[in-house]
Scaffold this motif. Structure first.
Motif, mmCIF file in Angstrom:
data_model
loop_
_atom_site.group_PDB
_atom_site.id
_atom_site.type_symbol
_atom_site.label_atom_id
_atom_site.label_comp_id
_atom_site.label_asym_id
_atom_site.label_seq_id
_atom_site.Cartn_x
_atom_site.Cartn_y
_atom_site.Cartn_z
ATOM 1 N N GLY A 219 0.824 -1.213 0.000
ATOM 2 C CA GLY A 219 0.000 0.000 0.000
ATOM 3 C C GLY A 219 0.853 1.255 0.000
ATOM 4 O O GLY A 219 0.568 2.219 -0.724
ATOM 5 N N GLN A 220 1.940 1.226 0.789
ATOM 6 C CA GLN A 220 2.797 2.407 0.850
ATOM 7 C C GLN A 220 3.522 2.642 -0.468
ATOM 8 O O GLN A 220 3.787 3.776 -0.857
ATOM 9 C CB GLN A 220 3.807 2.261 1.990
ATOM 10 C CG GLN A 220 3.181 2.508 3.357
ATOM 11 C CD GLN A 220 4.151 2.329 4.486
ATOM 12 O OE1 GLN A 220 5.232 1.763 4.301
ATOM 13 N NE2 GLN A 220 3.772 2.795 5.664
ATOM 14 N N ALA A 221 3.853 1.543 -1.158
ATOM 15 C CA ALA A 221 4.539 1.695 -2.448
ATOM 16 C C ALA A 221 3.567 2.208 -3.499
ATOM 17 O O ALA A 221 3.930 3.022 -4.352
ATOM 18 C CB ALA A 221 5.153 0.366 -2.877
ATOM 19 N N SER A 222 2.296 1.741 -3.441
ATOM 20 C CA SER A 222 1.346 2.150 -4.477
ATOM 21 C C SER A 222 0.701 3.485 -4.147
ATOM 22 O O SER A 222 0.192 4.166 -5.032
ATOM 23 C CB SER A 222 0.270 1.083 -4.647
ATOM 24 O OG SER A 222 -0.481 0.997 -3.460
ATOM 25 N N GLY A 223 0.716 3.859 -2.880
ATOM 26 C CA GLY A 223 0.156 5.149 -2.511
ATOM 27 C C GLY A 223 -1.222 5.055 -1.872
ATOM 28 O O GLY A 223 -1.834 6.082 -1.587
ATOM 29 N N THR A 224 -1.730 3.845 -1.632
ATOM 30 C CA THR A 224 -3.058 3.731 -1.013
ATOM 31 C C THR A 224 -2.968 3.870 0.509
ATOM 32 O O THR A 224 -3.944 4.220 1.151
ATOM 33 C CB THR A 224 -3.713 2.385 -1.354
ATOM 34 O OG1 THR A 224 -2.777 1.353 -1.051
ATOM 35 C CG2 THR A 224 -4.106 2.313 -2.806
ATOM 36 N N VAL A 225 -1.776 3.550 1.070
ATOM 37 C CA VAL A 225 -1.595 3.726 2.511
ATOM 38 C C VAL A 225 -0.663 4.921 2.717
ATOM 39 O O VAL A 225 0.418 4.958 2.144
ATOM 40 C CB VAL A 225 -0.973 2.453 3.140
ATOM 41 C CG1 VAL A 225 -0.671 2.681 4.613
ATOM 42 C CG2 VAL A 225 -1.900 1.277 2.956
ATOM 43 N N PRO A 226 -1.086 5.907 3.489
ATOM 44 C CA PRO A 226 -0.219 7.075 3.677
ATOM 45 C C PRO A 226 1.008 6.742 4.538
ATOM 46 O O PRO A 226 0.942 5.895 5.418
ATOM 47 C CB PRO A 226 -1.128 8.075 4.401
ATOM 48 C CG PRO A 226 -2.160 7.244 5.075
ATOM 49 C CD PRO A 226 -2.346 6.019 4.229
ATOM 50 N N GLU A 227 2.100 7.389 4.233
ATOM 51 C CA GLU A 227 3.317 7.172 5.009
ATOM 52 C C GLU A 227 3.797 8.513 5.534
ATOM 53 O O GLU A 227 4.138 9.409 4.759
ATOM 54 C CB GLU A 227 4.392 6.530 4.129
ATOM 55 C CG GLU A 227 5.606 6.148 4.934
ATOM 56 C CD GLU A 227 6.592 5.300 4.130
ATOM 57 O OE1 GLU A 227 6.273 4.927 3.000
ATOM 58 O OE2 GLU A 227 7.678 5.042 4.657
ATOM 59 N N PRO A 228 3.804 8.669 6.841
ATOM 60 C CA PRO A 228 4.225 9.974 7.376
ATOM 61 C C PRO A 228 5.735 10.167 7.251
ATOM 62 O O PRO A 228 6.497 9.196 7.242
ATOM 63 C CB PRO A 228 3.806 9.911 8.842
ATOM 64 C CG PRO A 228 3.753 8.465 9.172
ATOM 65 C CD PRO A 228 3.441 7.729 7.903
ATOM 66 N N LEU A 229 6.121 11.416 7.128
ATOM 67 C CA LEU A 229 7.534 11.746 6.993
ATOM 68 C C LEU A 229 7.885 12.679 8.138
ATOM 69 O O LEU A 229 7.255 13.717 8.309
ATOM 70 C CB LEU A 229 7.746 12.438 5.650
ATOM 71 C CG LEU A 229 9.171 12.528 5.134
ATOM 72 C CD1 LEU A 229 9.738 11.141 4.939
ATOM 73 C CD2 LEU A 229 9.196 13.267 3.813
ATOM 74 N N GLU A 230 8.861 12.285 8.937
ATOM 75 C CA GLU A 230 9.210 13.122 10.091
ATOM 76 C C GLU A 230 10.402 13.987 9.736
ATOM 77 O O GLU A 230 11.536 13.523 9.715
ATOM 78 C CB GLU A 230 9.532 12.230 11.291
ATOM 79 C CG GLU A 230 9.460 12.993 12.594
ATOM 80 C CD GLU A 230 9.853 12.103 13.762
ATOM 81 O OE1 GLU A 230 10.483 12.637 14.689
ATOM 82 O OE2 GLU A 230 9.551 10.897 13.724
ATOM 83 N N SER A 231 10.123 15.239 9.468
ATOM 84 C CA SER A 231 11.185 16.124 9.009
ATOM 85 C C SER A 231 12.171 16.419 10.133
ATOM 86 O O SER A 231 11.803 16.467 11.300
ATOM 87 C CB SER A 231 10.579 17.431 8.505
ATOM 88 O OG SER A 231 11.610 18.307 8.140
ATOM 89 N N VAL A 232 13.434 16.604 9.752
ATOM 90 C CA VAL A 232 14.438 16.909 10.765
ATOM 91 C C VAL A 232 14.235 18.302 11.327
ATOM 92 O O VAL A 232 14.693 18.612 12.404
ATOM 93 C CB VAL A 232 15.873 16.793 10.217
ATOM 94 C CG1 VAL A 232 16.242 15.347 10.017
ATOM 95 C CG2 VAL A 232 16.028 17.575 8.940
ATOM 96 N N GLN A 233 13.569 19.131 10.576
ATOM 97 C CA GLN A 233 13.311 20.482 11.081
ATOM 98 C C GLN A 233 11.844 20.792 10.877
ATOM 99 O O GLN A 233 11.378 20.905 9.761
ATOM 100 C CB GLN A 233 14.167 21.490 10.332
ATOM 101 C CG GLN A 233 14.023 22.887 10.906
ATOM 102 C CD GLN A 233 14.741 23.899 10.034
ATOM 103 O OE1 GLN A 233 15.854 23.684 9.611
ATOM 104 N NE2 GLN A 233 14.076 24.996 9.761
ATOM 105 N N PRO A 234 11.106 20.909 11.982
ATOM 106 C CA PRO A 234 9.694 21.214 11.823
ATOM 107 C C PRO A 234 9.530 22.543 11.097
ATOM 108 O O PRO A 234 10.255 23.497 11.361
ATOM 109 C CB PRO A 234 9.166 21.293 13.252
ATOM 110 C CG PRO A 234 10.352 21.354 14.132
ATOM 111 C CD PRO A 234 11.525 20.849 13.376
#
Lengths: 499, 245
Positions: A219-234
């Motif tokens: 799902g994460q590869a196809s885009g159906t499951v969202p994947e959060p990205l934790e930025s190093v700088q908010p």
């Protein structure tokens, strides 16, 4: 849909070692650590890897392949630190960059690539720049983090057109889905050599054999499951800058900069319907030092006049030295601010009474600290020290009613103080007591009011018997006896003064 | 002849009022003509009404006097509070919020501010007195100069906030520019009808100084309905009435 770039640094640790010790560039070396009593290769450079030395191999075996192999110690946690540094470096390419443990970084490139003239140039520029500072890297850009990750490590394509990520990863090995090693082993046994072999299988079948994880990864590869990205700088959304042609040295100059920036920030906040709770005003000096002052407010504010007043109290803390060339105003904490605030204490005849009070408290907090402002709210507890709750904000409302059925003193000692007493009969109020060397003869007394410490609070169930007494001079005190006479000798204390 | 004397007295009164206004002491506004229950004591005040929108001074020397002074002040604060908050500037945490409830003050409407010293307390008090949404400001300040007290008086002239300075000090008290100086002392409480036990709070209230009023002393009780001034006690004024004006 966003666009993501995954950067793979296959020789991260060895590249880093070469960066710090350039003489190792032409030398065969590995980094090793002791694992279960054996010295194991933890990282190897590209030249060594091509000669057959792999990560996870014992150093003795590696020495058999390359007799003059040099071995260095592997430091725990160094990969994370390096990646964090690289992710921060990558902030020049995108506002959102994240660390991808153990050997990569992920950038959110949405809306950034056109500044480099397209994704191809963008990607090449990053790879070139990394190469310049000594890191060999592979990267791919796709609609999803999962697809970009797989292509960076196992694929040949670097740019995947929007929506085409599933076709692109079809021919890649299952390891491209970031699966656990035992799942990969099982797939290999079952003959799944590419992602395309099982990608379209019914979900229940896949879940039964490989667990829930695989569905999430597909799902994460196809885009159906969202994947959060934790930025190093908010991301700081509310930030305004003011570069100066000439370095600013005077207080007047700083005040003008402050006012200009506050006006612009307030405009921004107004458009978003927000008010700031915290603001930081920074001045970047010519010599590189940053001077900053910060203020906090009681409630969301975007009133320039008020904010200016708060900052003015602190301007003298800025040392311009040779001059300040760039002013930055940030609002790290913002809250929703409706145009109409609810009234707490309505004063007939004037509209923004709460604002005026809150502004006053902001000024006091700005000078003496937030902790200096106290309000008390009632708590449903009888133990006097715990019968009130301390709050530092103006807008917290009491949950329960204030009780007035029992007499409570107007002044309370922070800690009860021991007194000497003369008591005729147990359970009677004392006839006289000595406090601070002065004898008080008691003429009138009320009590006792027994207050026990709540059994769920502590183990020892302390008991206090409170008496309200009046001495000859008419002064009224709050005394208590701690404990009862049937145990050891109880202590007497003074706890407060009645009006 | 008699007519002339009356005219003269009227003239003097009128002039006095004008002088007062020039000094910044305006007669109370319409909504400030409110009896706050001080009964007999009103005779002592200028215009026969408790002066609001000015700064009052209270002096106490012992911990017991601090308590009764806090009690009397909170009675006044409660009466003035109808529609506003109170800022209580302290240098030492001693007021126990639940105890305020008995004096008609909602403790959660009092905002306490801790000051690290006299200077900071003065600054906070001045800022508070300038804020016209507050009903009253209480400041526990042990020492202040004449100039500093003048600043406070200037602050209230626009905002119409009532200020109370509570000076807890052992030293002889310097004169400051307040409209009044009060001294509250505890006296034996009376529970009425000879019931045993401690009765309602009773104080000996000395008004040692009052601008354009008559200093005096009274025995004041506090009942759940408010102040009850039982008797004037002019003879018990412990120091001769200070010269005012």
């Amino acid at each position: 849909m966003g666009r993501y770039m995954s950067v793979w640094l296959p020789y991260l640790l060895t590249d880093r070692t070469i960066r710090s010790k350039p003489e190792l560039k032409e030398v065969d070396f590995v980094l090793s650590a002791v694992v279960r009593g054996r010295i194991i290769v933890q990282a190897s450079g590209s030249a060594v890897t091509q000669k057959g030395v792999r990560t996870g191999m014992a150093v003795t075996d590696a020495r058999a392949i390359l007799p003059n192999l040099q071995v260095f110690n592997y430091q725990e946690g160094i990969a994370e630190k390096t990646l964090l540094g690289l992710a921060e470096w990558a902030l020049r390419f995108t506002p959102v960059a994240a660390v991808d443990i153990p050997d990569g970084i992920i950038l959110d490139t949405s809306g950034c690539t056109h500044l480099w003239g397209g994704e191809v140039h963008y990607l090449n520029d990053i790879i070139c720049q990394l190469d310049k500072i000594g890191y060999s890297a592979k990267a791919a850009i796709a609609d999803t983090i999962g697809a970009a990750w797989a292509l960076a490590r196992y694929g040949k394509q670097t740019i995947i057109a929007p929506g085409a990520q599933m076709q692109a990863i079809q021919l890649l090995p299952p390891a491209g889905l970031r699966l656990e090693p035992f799942v990969l082993d099982r797939m290999y046994k079952l003959g799944f050599h590419t992602i395309g072999d099982f990608m379209h299988m019914p979900h229940p079948v896949l879940r039964r054999r490989f667990g829930q994880e695989i569905l999430k990864r597909i799902g994460q590869a196809s885009g159906t499951v969202p994947e959060p990205l934790e930025s190093v700088q908010p991301a700081v959304v509310f930030q305004v800058c003011l570069p100066c042609l000439e370095p600013i040295k005077t207080r007047t100059g700083i005040e003008i900069a402050l006012k200009t920036l506050l006006n612009r920030l307030a405009q921004q906040l107004y458009q978003e319907g927000k008010g700031l709770r915290k603001a930081v005003f920074k001045g970047c000096r010519i010599d590189g030092a940053i001077q900053q002052i910060a203020i906090g407010t009681n409630r969301p504010v975007r009133n320039v006049k008020h904010l200016l007043q708060l900052f003015e109290q602190k301007i003298s803390a800025i040392q311009p030295a040779l001059g300040i060339e760039l002013f930055v105003m940030e609002a790290p904490v913002v809250e929703k601010l409706s145009s109409q605030q609810e009234a707490l204490w309505a004063v007939p005849g004037c509209g923004n009474e709460n604002n005026a009070l809150a502004n006053l408290l902001d000024r006091i907090a700005g000078r003496a600290g937030t902790q200096s402002i106290r309000r008390y709210l009632p708590v449903e507890q009888y133990w006097p020290e715990r019968s009130v709750k301390l709050t530092h904000t103006l807008f917290e409302q009491p949950d329960t009613e204030w009780k007035a059925d029992r007499p409570r003193p107007i002044c309370l000692l922070e800690k009860p103080e021991r007194i000497k007493v003369m008591v005729p009969v147990p359970d009677y109020p004392p006839m006289m007591f000595i406090y601070k060397g002065v004898m008080h003869k008691i003429r009138k007394a009320d009590g006792p009011e027994r207050i026990a410490r709540e059994w769920w609070q502590d183990d020892n169930t302390q008991i206090r018997d409170y008496y309200r007494v009046e001495d000859e001079a008419g002064a009224r005190y709050w005394l208590f006896r701690s404990g009862t006479y049937d145990q050891e000798e109880p202590g007497w204390f003074i706890h407060g003064f009645f009006a | 002849m008699e007519q002339a004397i009356i005219n003269k007295a009227e003239q003097v009164q009128k002039l006095q009022k004008e002088i007062l206004e020039l000094q910044g002491f305006r007669p109370p506004l319409e909504h400030e003509w409110r009896d706050i229950g001080l009964g007999l004591m009103n005779e002592a005040f200028p215009n026969k009404v408790f002066p609001v929108a000015t700064v009052h001074e209270f002096v106490s020397t012992s911990a017991e006097e601090v308590a009764v002074t806090c009690g009397f002040i909170s009675g006044l604060v409660g009466a003035l509070m109808n529609n506003g908050a109170c800022l209580w500037v302290t240098t030492k945490r001693r007021v126990f919020a639940p105890g305020l409830k008995a004096f008609g003050v909602k403790p959660d409407q009092v905002v306490f501010a801790d000051a690290s010293g006299n200077k900071e307390a003065l600054w906070m008090m001045e800022e508070g007195l300038k804020c016209n949404t507050l009903a009253s400001v209480v400041g526990e300040i042990s020492e202040l100069s004449f100039t500093e007290s003048r600043r406070l008086q200037l602050a209230v002239e626009d905002s119409r906030v009532t200020g109370f300075i509570h000076r807890h000090t052992q030293k002889p008290v310097a004169h400051i520019a307040c409209v009044s100086r009060w001294r509250i002392k505890p006296v034996e409480s009376s529970s009425g009808c000879g019931m045993p036990g401690v009765g309602m709070p009773s104080w000996n209230v000395e008004l040692q100084k009052i601008r354009n009023g008559k200093p005096g002393a009274w025995i004041v009780n506090w009942s759940p309905n408010g102040f009850r001034v039982t008797r004037a006690d002019i003879g018990r004024l412990s120091v001769p009435a200070a010269k005012t004006g």
